[in-house]
Design a protein around this motif. Structure first.
Motif, PDB file in Angstrom:
ATOM      1  N   GLN A  53       0.834  -1.196   0.000  1.00 32.30           N
ATOM      2  CA  GLN A  53       0.000   0.000   0.000  1.00 32.30           C
ATOM      3  C   GLN A  53       0.870   1.247   0.000  1.00 32.30           C
ATOM      4  O   GLN A  53       2.079   1.177   0.236  1.00 32.30           O
ATOM      5  CB  GLN A  53      -0.925  -0.019   1.211  1.00 32.30           C
ATOM      6  CG  GLN A  53      -1.920  -1.172   1.203  1.00 32.30           C
ATOM      7  CD  GLN A  53      -2.778  -1.182   2.446  1.00 32.30           C
ATOM      8  OE1 GLN A  53      -2.291  -1.380   3.550  1.00 32.30           O
ATOM      9  NE2 GLN A  53      -4.069  -0.967   2.271  1.00 32.30           N
ATOM     10  N   ALA A  54       0.233   2.386  -0.261  1.00 33.04           N
ATOM     11  CA  ALA A  54       0.968   3.652  -0.307  1.00 33.04           C
ATOM     12  C   ALA A  54       1.650   3.923   1.027  1.00 33.04           C
ATOM     13  O   ALA A  54       1.094   3.682   2.096  1.00 33.04           O
ATOM     14  CB  ALA A  54       0.011   4.797  -0.642  1.00 33.04           C
ATOM     15  N   GLY A  55       2.863   4.434   0.966  1.00 25.10           N
ATOM     16  CA  GLY A  55       3.642   4.737   2.154  1.00 25.10           C
ATOM     17  C   GLY A  55       4.963   3.992   2.137  1.00 25.10           C
ATOM     18  O   GLY A  55       5.379   3.433   1.126  1.00 25.10           O
ATOM     19  N   LYS A  56       5.652   3.989   3.274  1.00 26.82           N
ATOM     20  CA  LYS A  56       6.938   3.311   3.380  1.00 26.82           C
ATOM     21  C   LYS A  56       6.786   1.808   3.176  1.00 26.82           C
ATOM     22  O   LYS A  56       5.719   1.231   3.439  1.00 26.82           O
ATOM     23  CB  LYS A  56       7.550   3.538   4.764  1.00 26.82           C
ATOM     24  CG  LYS A  56       8.190   4.894   4.982  1.00 26.82           C
ATOM     25  CD  LYS A  56       8.865   4.934   6.350  1.00 26.82           C
ATOM     26  CE  LYS A  56       9.620   6.235   6.571  1.00 26.82           C
ATOM     27  NZ  LYS A  56      10.281   6.248   7.905  1.00 26.82           N
ATOM     28  N   LEU A  57       7.859   1.158   2.737  1.00 24.05           N
ATOM     29  CA  LEU A  57       7.874  -0.298   2.740  1.00 24.05           C
ATOM     30  C   LEU A  57       7.746  -0.806   4.171  1.00 24.05           C
ATOM     31  O   LEU A  57       8.274  -0.184   5.101  1.00 24.05           O
ATOM     32  CB  LEU A  57       9.193  -0.821   2.159  1.00 24.05           C
ATOM     33  CG  LEU A  57       9.388  -0.766   0.643  1.00 24.05           C
ATOM     34  CD1 LEU A  57      10.780  -1.287   0.286  1.00 24.05           C
ATOM     35  CD2 LEU A  57       8.327  -1.553  -0.102  1.00 24.05           C
ATOM     36  N   PRO A  58       7.069  -1.938   4.374  1.00 22.54           N
ATOM     37  CA  PRO A  58       7.043  -2.524   5.721  1.00 22.54           C
ATOM     38  C   PRO A  58       8.461  -2.741   6.224  1.00 22.54           C
ATOM     39  O   PRO A  58       9.359  -3.120   5.468  1.00 22.54           O
ATOM     40  CB  PRO A  58       6.314  -3.858   5.500  1.00 22.54           C
ATOM     41  CG  PRO A  58       5.504  -3.653   4.264  1.00 22.54           C
ATOM     42  CD  PRO A  58       6.298  -2.714   3.392  1.00 22.54           C
ATOM     43  N   GLN A  59       8.669  -2.506   7.526  1.00 19.48           N
ATOM     44  CA  GLN A  59      10.019  -2.525   8.069  1.00 19.48           C
ATOM     45  C   GLN A  59      10.697  -3.877   7.889  1.00 19.48           C
ATOM     46  O   GLN A  59      11.896  -3.932   7.591  1.00 19.48           O
ATOM     47  CB  GLN A  59       9.991  -2.127   9.539  1.00 19.48           C
ATOM     48  CG  GLN A  59      11.366  -1.811  10.101  1.00 19.48           C
ATOM     49  CD  GLN A  59      11.313  -1.233  11.498  1.00 19.48           C
ATOM     50  OE1 GLN A  59      11.571  -1.928  12.467  1.00 19.48           O
ATOM     51  NE2 GLN A  59      10.950   0.029  11.589  1.00 19.48           N
ATOM     52  N   HIS A  60       9.957  -4.969   8.034  1.00 15.70           N
ATOM     53  CA  HIS A  60      10.578  -6.282   7.878  1.00 15.70           C
ATOM     54  C   HIS A  60      11.051  -6.509   6.457  1.00 15.70           C
ATOM     55  O   HIS A  60      12.110  -7.105   6.226  1.00 15.70           O
ATOM     56  CB  HIS A  60       9.610  -7.393   8.304  1.00 15.70           C
ATOM     57  CG  HIS A  60       8.485  -7.618   7.342  1.00 15.70           C
ATOM     58  ND1 HIS A  60       7.321  -6.866   7.366  1.00 15.70           N
ATOM     59  CD2 HIS A  60       8.353  -8.493   6.309  1.00 15.70           C
ATOM     60  CE1 HIS A  60       6.512  -7.279   6.406  1.00 15.70           C
ATOM     61  NE2 HIS A  60       7.107  -8.263   5.754  1.00 15.70           N
ATOM     62  N   LEU A  61      10.292  -6.002   5.468  1.00 18.79           N
ATOM     63  CA  LEU A  61      10.707  -6.149   4.073  1.00 18.79           C
ATOM     64  C   LEU A  61      11.918  -5.271   3.783  1.00 18.79           C
ATOM     65  O   LEU A  61      12.865  -5.704   3.112  1.00 18.79           O
ATOM     66  CB  LEU A  61       9.546  -5.778   3.147  1.00 18.79           C
ATOM     67  CG  LEU A  61       9.860  -5.770   1.641  1.00 18.79           C
ATOM     68  CD1 LEU A  61      10.359  -7.134   1.174  1.00 18.79           C
ATOM     69  CD2 LEU A  61       8.628  -5.345   0.840  1.00 18.79           C
ATOM     70  N   LEU A  62      11.897  -4.053   4.289  1.00 16.74           N
ATOM     71  CA  LEU A  62      13.035  -3.164   4.087  1.00 16.74           C
ATOM     72  C   LEU A  62      14.300  -3.752   4.707  1.00 16.74           C
ATOM     73  O   LEU A  62      15.378  -3.717   4.098  1.00 16.74           O
ATOM     74  CB  LEU A  62      12.738  -1.786   4.684  1.00 16.74           C
ATOM     75  CG  LEU A  62      13.847  -0.743   4.550  1.00 16.74           C
ATOM     76  CD1 LEU A  62      14.191  -0.488   3.097  1.00 16.74           C
ATOM     77  CD2 LEU A  62      13.445   0.561   5.243  1.00 16.74           C
ATOM     78  N   ALA A  63      14.174  -4.297   5.917  1.00 16.48           N
ATOM     79  CA  ALA A  63      15.337  -4.906   6.563  1.00 16.48           C
ATOM     80  C   ALA A  63      15.893  -6.043   5.723  1.00 16.48           C
ATOM     81  O   ALA A  63      17.115  -6.207   5.587  1.00 16.48           O
ATOM     82  CB  ALA A  63      14.953  -5.398   7.959  1.00 16.48           C
ATOM     83  N   GLU A  64      15.011  -6.833   5.140  1.00 21.73           N
ATOM     84  CA  GLU A  64      15.451  -7.933   4.275  1.00 21.73           C
ATOM     85  C   GLU A  64      16.202  -7.411   3.056  1.00 21.73           C
ATOM     86  O   GLU A  64      17.272  -7.921   2.695  1.00 21.73           O
ATOM     87  CB  GLU A  64      14.230  -8.746   3.832  1.00 21.73           C
ATOM     88  CG  GLU A  64      14.526  -9.820   2.797  1.00 21.73           C
ATOM     89  CD  GLU A  64      13.252 -10.395   2.193  1.00 21.73           C
ATOM     90  OE1 GLU A  64      13.292 -10.787   1.003  1.00 21.73           O
ATOM     91  OE2 GLU A  64      12.214 -10.444   2.890  1.00 21.73           O
ATOM     92  N   LEU A  65      15.671  -6.368   2.431  1.00 20.65           N
ATOM     93  CA  LEU A  65      16.304  -5.832   1.223  1.00 20.65           C
ATOM     94  C   LEU A  65      17.636  -5.164   1.546  1.00 20.65           C
ATOM     95  O   LEU A  65      18.613  -5.315   0.808  1.00 20.65           O
ATOM     96  CB  LEU A  65      15.361  -4.835   0.554  1.00 20.65           C
ATOM     97  CG  LEU A  65      14.036  -5.416   0.041  1.00 20.65           C
ATOM     98  CD1 LEU A  65      13.122  -4.316  -0.451  1.00 20.65           C
ATOM     99  CD2 LEU A  65      14.283  -6.446  -1.066  1.00 20.65           C
ATOM    100  N   LEU A  66      17.687  -4.415   2.642  1.00 20.97           N
ATOM    101  CA  LEU A  66      18.935  -3.749   3.012  1.00 20.97           C
ATOM    102  C   LEU A  66      20.011  -4.761   3.393  1.00 20.97           C
ATOM    103  O   LEU A  66      21.207  -4.520   3.194  1.00 20.97           O
ATOM    104  CB  LEU A  66      18.699  -2.782   4.173  1.00 20.97           C
ATOM    105  CG  LEU A  66      17.788  -1.580   3.886  1.00 20.97           C
ATOM    106  CD1 LEU A  66      17.690  -0.686   5.118  1.00 20.97           C
ATOM    107  CD2 LEU A  66      18.277  -0.781   2.683  1.00 20.97           C
ATOM    108  N   GLY A  67      19.585  -5.873   3.948  1.00 23.59           N
ATOM    109  CA  GLY A  67      20.542  -6.902   4.328  1.00 23.59           C
ATOM    110  C   GLY A  67      21.269  -7.514   3.150  1.00 23.59           C
ATOM    111  O   GLY A  67      22.323  -8.149   3.319  1.00 23.59           O
ATOM    112  N   GLU A  68      20.721  -7.315   1.943  1.00 22.36           N
ATOM    113  CA  GLU A  68      21.339  -7.861   0.739  1.00 22.36           C
ATOM    114  C   GLU A  68      22.324  -6.887   0.104  1.00 22.36           C
ATOM    115  O   GLU A  68      22.962  -7.212  -0.896  1.00 22.36           O
ATOM    116  CB  GLU A  68      20.243  -8.218  -0.275  1.00 22.36           C
ATOM    117  CG  GLU A  68      19.272  -9.281   0.232  1.00 22.36           C
ATOM    118  CD  GLU A  68      18.076  -9.471  -0.689  1.00 22.36           C
ATOM    119  OE1 GLU A  68      17.991  -8.720  -1.696  1.00 22.36           O
ATOM    120  OE2 GLU A  68      17.236 -10.334  -0.406  1.00 22.36           O
ATOM    121  N   LEU A  69      22.455  -5.662   0.693  1.00 21.07           N
ATOM    122  CA  LEU A  69      23.338  -4.646   0.122  1.00 21.07           C
ATOM    123  C   LEU A  69      24.680  -4.642   0.842  1.00 21.07           C
ATOM    124  O   LEU A  69      24.738  -4.753   2.071  1.00 21.07           O
ATOM    125  CB  LEU A  69      22.694  -3.264   0.244  1.00 21.07           C
ATOM    126  CG  LEU A  69      21.348  -3.067  -0.461  1.00 21.07           C
ATOM    127  CD1 LEU A  69      20.821  -1.668  -0.189  1.00 21.07           C
ATOM    128  CD2 LEU A  69      21.479  -3.304  -1.959  1.00 21.07           C
TER     129      LEU A  69
END
Length: 339
Positions: free
Chosen positions: A7-23
């Motif tokens: 939905q509109a707004g920030k990515l859910p924190q758990h999803l963002l944490a997962e994506l950032l962990g891959e960087l």
């Protein structure tokens, strides 16, 4: 919430944490890269850090340039740094008139001049399918290494100080973008006008707040409450520092205009975008002096809670007793404007 239907707004924190962990930064000069709770990146430039941040403005069309400069500069300032340079990507809807572009550039120039920021470039275009103007800023600043402040620097036992009140930005946006809905909900025009003026009085900048706080105390951490409101900002600070918190609900400085707007629209003020207030964590023995020093600079502030061990969680103390601090998957502004 199913991540396949965001939905509109920030990515859910758990999803963002997962994506950032891959960087992983290839350049060893990246001292601080993307991390939940940290407001900007730090790059080692020898005798100092270059501080880098990007932030968009997507829900506000009125005074778009003002919003963009302030929200980006805030994230530089809470790192202990001075905002210096700004690049802007401006996307205008098809059918926009030249006056719309001129207005945004006038706002950008005024806001940059007030902060001593140089507008150094960017990109502009008319974008098919864009329902409203969208602006994305990339702000750069600098700070000496000894003066850098990380959100992760907060410590158990610290007092949590909040300046001004909440939720300045969200209340101003709703008054400016949804005045008809507020009138239909029974809100008086005088209240709507006061809420709209919050954009400038007290304003959504915390640059001066952050500088005054650093000058007055050994600030362990600072954070800029934005999307998700004050509750999310507190959770982000605690996540970055791996601590818990007890927040005193009676001490929270809810602005009367925010209370009225949220009551009219059925929104929770703790989850409404809250730029304009600064969160700071300091040793408990320095909290009173910090609040007094901010007051001398005409920046109202108060202690709203304390940090605890992580195992104690995030708690909100109310007259009815303690409960979990509310968590918001999306900002209340996004929920209202894009249900």
């Amino acid at each position: 919430m199913d991540d396949s239907h965001l939905q509109a707004g920030k990515l859910p924190q758990h999803l963002l944490a997962e994506l950032l962990g891959e960087l992983h930064a290839a350049d060893p000069r990246v001292v601080l890269g993307p991390k939940i709770g940290e407001d900007a990146a730090l790059i080692d430039m020898g005798d100092r850090y270059l501080v880098a941040k990007t932030d968009p403005v997507t829900f506000a069309a009125d005074n778009l340039g003002e919003y963009l400069v302030q929200v980006n500069a805030n994230d530089i300032a809470v790192m202990g740094a001075t905002p210096r340079w700004l690049m802007v990507t401006l996307l205008l809807p098809e059918g926009s008139r030249p006056e719309a572009a001129r207005a945004v550039f006038d706002q950008l120039r005024r806001a940059c001049a007030a902060l001593g920021v140089s507008l150094i470039g960017g990109h502009t275009e008319i974008t098919p399918g864009t329902p409203r103007p969208i602006a994305v800023g990339a702000m750069l600043g600098e700070v000496t290494k000894e003066d850098a402040v990380l959100t992760s620097g907060a410590q158990p036992g610290d007092a949590v100080v909040l300046t001004k009140g909440y939720a300045i930005e969200g209340t101003a946006i709703l008054a400016r973008e949804s005045a008809d809905a507020l009138r239909a909900a029974g809100l008086d025009d005088a209240v709507i006008e006061r809420a709209a003026r919050l954009l400038f009085e007290p304003g959504i900048s915390v640059v001066r707040d952050a500088a005054a706080a650093r000058a007055a105390a050994n600030v362990h951490a600072m954070h800029d409450p934005t999307e998700g409101g004050l509750a999310t900002a507190l959770r982000e600070m605690c996540e970055a520092a791996q601590v818990g918190a007890v927040v005193d609900g009676a001490a929270l400085p809810l602005l009367p205009e925010c209370e009225a707007v949220c009551a009219a629209l059925g929104l929770d003020s703790l989850g409404l975008i809250a730029s304009g207030a600064l969160l700071a964590a300091v040793a408990p023995g320095e909290a009173v002096a910090l609040v007094a020093a901010l007051g001398r600079e005409s920046i109202p502030a108060r202690v709203i809670g304390r940090l605890t061990d992580r195992a104690e969680g995030m708690r909100l103390r109310t007259p009815e007793g303690e409960r979990d601090l509310p968590a918001f998957d999306r900002d209340e502004l996004a929920r209202f404007l894009s249900p």
